[in-house]
Design a protein around this motif. Structure first.
Motif, PDB file in Angstrom:
ATOM      1  N   ASN A 126       0.863  -1.167   0.000  1.00 29.55           N
ATOM      2  CA  ASN A 126       0.000   0.000   0.000  1.00 29.55           C
ATOM      3  C   ASN A 126       0.910   1.230   0.000  1.00 29.55           C
ATOM      4  O   ASN A 126       1.508   1.581   1.003  1.00 29.55           O
ATOM      5  CB  ASN A 126      -0.885  -0.033   1.263  1.00 29.55           C
ATOM      6  N   GLY A 127       1.075   1.843  -1.166  1.00 33.82           N
ATOM      7  CA  GLY A 127       1.921   3.029  -1.285  1.00 33.82           C
ATOM      8  C   GLY A 127       3.389   2.761  -1.547  1.00 33.82           C
ATOM      9  O   GLY A 127       4.204   3.686  -1.575  1.00 33.82           O
ATOM     10  N   SER A 179      -4.814  -3.066   0.112  1.00 33.06           N
ATOM     11  CA  SER A 179      -5.189  -2.027  -0.843  1.00 33.06           C
ATOM     12  C   SER A 179      -5.802  -2.739  -2.040  1.00 33.06           C
ATOM     13  O   SER A 179      -6.062  -3.947  -1.992  1.00 33.06           O
ATOM     14  CB  SER A 179      -3.969  -1.190  -1.252  1.00 33.06           C
ATOM     15  N   GLN A 229      -6.279   1.272  -6.717  1.00 35.72           N
ATOM     16  CA  GLN A 229      -5.805   2.358  -5.854  1.00 35.72           C
ATOM     17  C   GLN A 229      -4.326   2.620  -6.068  1.00 35.72           C
ATOM     18  O   GLN A 229      -3.879   3.779  -6.126  1.00 35.72           O
ATOM     19  CB  GLN A 229      -6.069   2.007  -4.386  1.00 35.72           C
ATOM     20  N   GLU A 230      -3.539   1.558  -6.198  1.00 33.22           N
ATOM     21  CA  GLU A 230      -2.085   1.726  -6.387  1.00 33.22           C
ATOM     22  C   GLU A 230      -1.788   2.330  -7.759  1.00 33.22           C
ATOM     23  O   GLU A 230      -0.823   3.099  -7.917  1.00 33.22           O
ATOM     24  CB  GLU A 230      -1.365   0.395  -6.203  1.00 33.22           C
ATOM     25  N   SER A 268      -2.280   6.070  -7.017  1.00 29.59           N
ATOM     26  CA  SER A 268      -1.564   6.821  -5.982  1.00 29.59           C
ATOM     27  C   SER A 268      -0.164   6.325  -5.624  1.00 29.59           C
ATOM     28  O   SER A 268       0.584   7.033  -4.955  1.00 29.59           O
ATOM     29  CB  SER A 268      -2.410   6.822  -4.704  1.00 29.59           C
ATOM     30  N   ASN A 269       0.211   5.129  -6.054  1.00 30.59           N
ATOM     31  CA  ASN A 269       1.518   4.595  -5.657  1.00 30.59           C
ATOM     32  C   ASN A 269       2.617   5.299  -6.442  1.00 30.59           C
ATOM     33  O   ASN A 269       2.659   5.220  -7.671  1.00 30.59           O
ATOM     34  CB  ASN A 269       1.552   3.086  -5.924  1.00 30.59           C
TER      35      ASN A 269
END
Length: 218
Positions: free
Chosen positions: A158-159, A199, A203-204, A207-208
């Motif tokens: 996540n991130g 996650s 989403q990744e 935003s990753n």
């Protein structure tokens, strides 16, 4: 009939060990038991899961350190994975133990190596195998299409993404594994990373900072 799972962070590295099972038959597997085998056995007992195999995503100590003790406690359970390219990591577990200050973990080999397109079955459920090198050369990812869930080890977080500064790690290979092997599974695929919170691939991709798409998808 559905796939169920419980994430249990173990050791000082807070590695996500996942207990995954078929809710119809209660047969299941344990993914990446990094340590704390007795605690894992207690949780498995409380859940009522009959573990048929321990599955490893890669050969790093914080993900495999509790494997042998867990298999002893559960008796008759097979060790499956990772891909054979991580054999050198499993052969070097004693040195890894000293390096990270862990209890001495002797070298071992699994009962079965895993390759691209293999299937790990338990009860009436199954996880499909993808070879996703980069963090380690033999790293594998497991996913369940119907349940829209993937267990990605240290490939993606996540991130963030997995480290590539270990022996035989490679940054470009890791990015290719994520973009060419994981993204095609779909933006709605939830993933359990080796460390930290869950996650989704979607989403990744937004935003990753390491693997976000160059431009928004419309």
């Amino acid at each position: 009939m559905a796939l169920q799972y419980q994430i249990v962070p173990v050791t000082s590295f807070s590695q996500n060990c996942s207990i995954v099972w078929c809710d119809e038959t209660m047969e299941g597997i344990v993914i990446d038991p990094g340590g704390e085998a007795k605690r894992l056995c207690q949780i498995i007992g409380e859940l009522g899961v009959k573990v048929v195999s321990v599955v490893l995503t890669h050969g790093h100590l914080d993900h495999v350190g509790g494997t042998q003790k867990l298999v002893e406690e559960l008796s008759g359970v097979k060790i499956i994975g990772p891909h054979q390219a991580d054999l050198f990591w499993l052969q070097g577990l004693e040195q890894q133990s000293q390096m990270f200050g862990f209890p001495l973990t002797p070298a071992f080999e699994p009962d079965q190596w895993l390759n691209e397109n293999d299937v790990v079955s338990f009860g009436r459920q199954q996880l499909n195998v993808i070879h996703t090198p980069g963090h380690t050369p033999g790293h594998i990812t497991l996913f369940n299409e119907a349940g829209r869930i993937a267990f990605v080890g240290d490939v993606l977080f996540n991130g963030g993404i997995g480290r590539t500064d270990f022996p035989q790690g490679d940054f470009n290979t890791l990015i290719e594994s994520i973009k060419n092997k994981l993204w095609p599974l779909g933006n709605d695929m939830t993933f359990v990373p080796g460390h930290g919170p869950k996650s989704t691939f979607g989403q990744e991709r937004v935003s990753n900072p390491f693997v976000a798409d160059e431009s928004p998808l419309y």
